[in-house]
Motif scaffolding. Structure first.
Motif, PDB file in Angstrom:
ATOM      1  N   GLU A  99     -11.230  -7.334  -0.457  1.00 51.73           N
ATOM      2  CA  GLU A  99     -10.384  -5.781   0.192  1.00 51.73           C
ATOM      3  C   GLU A  99     -11.151  -4.765   0.602  1.00 51.73           C
ATOM      4  O   GLU A  99     -11.607  -4.507  -1.125  1.00 51.73           O
ATOM      5  CB  GLU A  99      -9.322  -6.259  -0.215  1.00 51.73           C
ATOM      6  N   ASP A 100     -11.280  -4.008   0.899  1.00 44.62           N
ATOM      7  CA  ASP A 100     -11.837  -2.864   0.884  1.00 44.62           C
ATOM      8  C   ASP A 100     -11.031  -1.984   0.166  1.00 44.62           C
ATOM      9  O   ASP A 100     -10.814  -0.936  -0.704  1.00 44.62           O
ATOM     10  CB  ASP A 100     -12.187  -2.159   2.319  1.00 44.62           C
ATOM     11  N   ILE A 101      -9.817  -1.504   0.578  1.00 39.60           N
ATOM     12  CA  ILE A 101      -8.634  -0.993   0.146  1.00 39.60           C
ATOM     13  C   ILE A 101      -7.614  -1.214  -0.194  1.00 39.60           C
ATOM     14  O   ILE A 101      -6.460  -1.926   0.979  1.00 39.60           O
ATOM     15  CB  ILE A 101      -9.124   0.232   0.823  1.00 39.60           C
ATOM     16  N   VAL A 102      -6.954  -1.393  -0.713  1.00 41.18           N
ATOM     17  CA  VAL A 102      -4.810  -1.953  -0.878  1.00 41.18           C
ATOM     18  C   VAL A 102      -4.093  -0.693  -0.765  1.00 41.18           C
ATOM     19  O   VAL A 102      -3.912   0.550  -1.963  1.00 41.18           O
ATOM     20  CB  VAL A 102      -4.621  -2.686  -1.821  1.00 41.18           C
ATOM     21  N   ASP A 103      -3.419  -0.340   0.325  1.00 43.56           N
ATOM     22  CA  ASP A 103      -3.131   0.877   0.180  1.00 43.56           C
ATOM     23  C   ASP A 103      -1.134   0.288  -0.166  1.00 43.56           C
ATOM     24  O   ASP A 103      -0.989   0.679  -1.816  1.00 43.56           O
ATOM     25  CB  ASP A 103      -2.706   1.363   1.485  1.00 43.56           C
ATOM     26  N   THR A 104      -0.470   0.073   1.133  1.00 43.12           N
ATOM     27  CA  THR A 104       1.001  -0.125   1.019  1.00 43.12           C
ATOM     28  C   THR A 104       1.182  -1.840  -0.182  1.00 43.12           C
ATOM     29  O   THR A 104       1.891  -2.048  -0.417  1.00 43.12           O
ATOM     30  CB  THR A 104       1.604  -0.255   1.652  1.00 43.12           C
ATOM     31  N   GLY A 105      -0.412  -2.628   0.324  1.00 40.81           N
ATOM     32  CA  GLY A 105      -0.373  -4.151  -0.227  1.00 40.81           C
ATOM     33  C   GLY A 105       0.866  -4.568   0.881  1.00 40.81           C
ATOM     34  O   GLY A 105      -0.161  -5.855   0.694  1.00 40.81           O
ATOM     35  N   LEU A 106       0.911  -4.399   1.759  1.00 40.62           N
ATOM     36  CA  LEU A 106       2.200  -5.608   2.750  1.00 40.62           C
ATOM     37  C   LEU A 106       0.796  -5.860   3.470  1.00 40.62           C
ATOM     38  O   LEU A 106       1.272  -7.478   3.096  1.00 40.62           O
ATOM     39  CB  LEU A 106       2.239  -4.361   4.274  1.00 40.62           C
ATOM     40  N   THR A 107      -0.257  -5.808   3.772  1.00 46.62           N
ATOM     41  CA  THR A 107      -1.545  -6.725   4.464  1.00 46.62           C
ATOM     42  C   THR A 107      -1.652  -8.156   3.461  1.00 46.62           C
ATOM     43  O   THR A 107      -1.940  -9.000   3.798  1.00 46.62           O
ATOM     44  CB  THR A 107      -2.643  -6.232   5.092  1.00 46.62           C
ATOM     45  N   LYS A 131      -4.477   1.682  -4.342  1.00 45.42           N
ATOM     46  CA  LYS A 131      -3.969   3.303  -3.944  1.00 45.42           C
ATOM     47  C   LYS A 131      -2.551   3.158  -4.790  1.00 45.42           C
ATOM     48  O   LYS A 131      -2.363   1.958  -4.761  1.00 45.42           O
ATOM     49  CB  LYS A 131      -3.578   3.917  -3.048  1.00 45.42           C
ATOM     50  N   GLU A 151      -4.076   8.964  -1.028  1.00 47.68           N
ATOM     51  CA  GLU A 151      -5.187   9.828  -0.378  1.00 47.68           C
ATOM     52  C   GLU A 151      -5.929   9.493   1.271  1.00 47.68           C
ATOM     53  O   GLU A 151      -6.471   8.190   0.004  1.00 47.68           O
ATOM     54  CB  GLU A 151      -6.185  10.891  -1.034  1.00 47.68           C
ATOM     55  N   PHE A 152      -6.297   9.402   1.424  1.00 47.14           N
ATOM     56  CA  PHE A 152      -6.692   9.523   2.849  1.00 47.14           C
ATOM     57  C   PHE A 152      -8.612   9.475   2.639  1.00 47.14           C
ATOM     58  O   PHE A 152      -9.236  10.393   2.497  1.00 47.14           O
ATOM     59  CB  PHE A 152      -6.724   9.443   4.263  1.00 47.14           C
ATOM     60  N   VAL A 153      -8.919   7.774   2.156  1.00 48.17           N
ATOM     61  CA  VAL A 153     -10.171   7.661   1.786  1.00 48.17           C
ATOM     62  C   VAL A 153     -11.268   7.245   3.497  1.00 48.17           C
ATOM     63  O   VAL A 153     -10.707   6.482   4.080  1.00 48.17           O
ATOM     64  CB  VAL A 153     -11.355   7.207   0.621  1.00 48.17           C
ATOM     65  N   LEU A 158     -15.412   1.196   4.993  1.00 43.29           N
ATOM     66  CA  LEU A 158     -13.312   2.507   5.760  1.00 43.29           C
ATOM     67  C   LEU A 158     -13.704   3.714   6.807  1.00 43.29           C
ATOM     68  O   LEU A 158     -15.036   4.375   6.647  1.00 43.29           O
ATOM     69  CB  LEU A 158     -12.660   3.276   3.670  1.00 43.29           C
ATOM     70  N   ASP A 159     -13.279   3.569   7.543  1.00 43.45           N
ATOM     71  CA  ASP A 159     -13.010   4.684   8.599  1.00 43.45           C
ATOM     72  C   ASP A 159     -12.059   5.478   8.591  1.00 43.45           C
ATOM     73  O   ASP A 159     -10.937   5.311   8.069  1.00 43.45           O
ATOM     74  CB  ASP A 159     -13.139   3.421   9.970  1.00 43.45           C
TER      75      ASP A 159
END
Ligand code: IMP
Length: 183
Positions: A99-107, A131, A151-153, A158-159
């Motif tokens: 994965e590129d990034i895990v934010d909330t982890g829901l996906t 995150k 924070e948004f990266v 990442l886009d």
């Protein structure tokens, strides 16, 4: 740097990114030395990370790029997500999600559950960035490149609204009056 309406500043330079990708690949080369894992990079965000990572993997492996599709379930369940593009049987396989990034982890949680139902032998997760919300929720990510705040990266796959995936460095959105430095 201005991308559409937002200002971004350099956050993690390319040499730090590459050093961390190398360290992650070395961990995999050790942890999976007698195995032959299947890497599942999640598109679109992980294309650059996966390409750099895979060049440093020295154990036998397979790779299959997959996507997570959102589709409307019944009115009561709302939005569900599902893995698409899987072209290999994962039965009895050691799977590494990239994965590129895990934010909330829901996906991620949905993907992991779906994979376990396919009879995989093991499922581990590698994420270049994790995150704060995922950390707080204890979302299991065995291999993490960088722990960051909420924070948004952008950049390195990442886009922001479809733009900025091509940059070799990682940027973060500049908040007004923020004095935060580069990592
Ligand atoms: P989650 O389900 O909240 O963990 O969201 C994960 C997905 O959202 C990632 O795979 C990214 O595609 C996207 N995402 C989350 N945070 C960012 C960010 O800061 N920049 C760009 N995309 C992001």
């Amino acid at each position: 740097m201005l991308i559409k309406d937002l200002e971004f500043v350099k956050f993690i330079g390319r040499s730090k990114v590459q050093a961390q990708v190398k360290a992650l690949a070395q961990q995999i080369n050790v942890d999976y030395q007698s195995k032959s894992p299947v890497f599942l990079p999640i598109l679109n965000g992980s294309f650059m990370f996966a390409a750099d990572l895979m060049k440093l993997i020295e154990i036998p492996n397979k790779i299959s790029f997959v996507k997570v599709s959102s589709y409307s379930g019944t009115a009561s369940t709302g939005q569900l997500k599902s893995l698409i593009g899987l072209e290999l049987s994962l039965f009895n396989q050691d799977v590494i999600i990239v994965e590129d990034i895990v934010d909330t982890g829901l996906t991620l949680q949905k993907i992991v559950n779906e994979l376990k139902e396919l009879g995989t032998r093991s499922v581990e997760v590698m994420a270049l960035l994790r995150k704060q919300p995922a950390r707080e929720k204890g979302i299991e990510v065995k291999y993490v490149g960088f722990e960051i705040d909420h924070e948004f990266v952008l950049g390195y796959g990442l886009d922001y609204d479809g733009q900025g995936r091509n940059f070799a460095d990682i940027y973060r959105m500049k908040e007004p009056n923020s004095e935060k430095a580069e990592l």
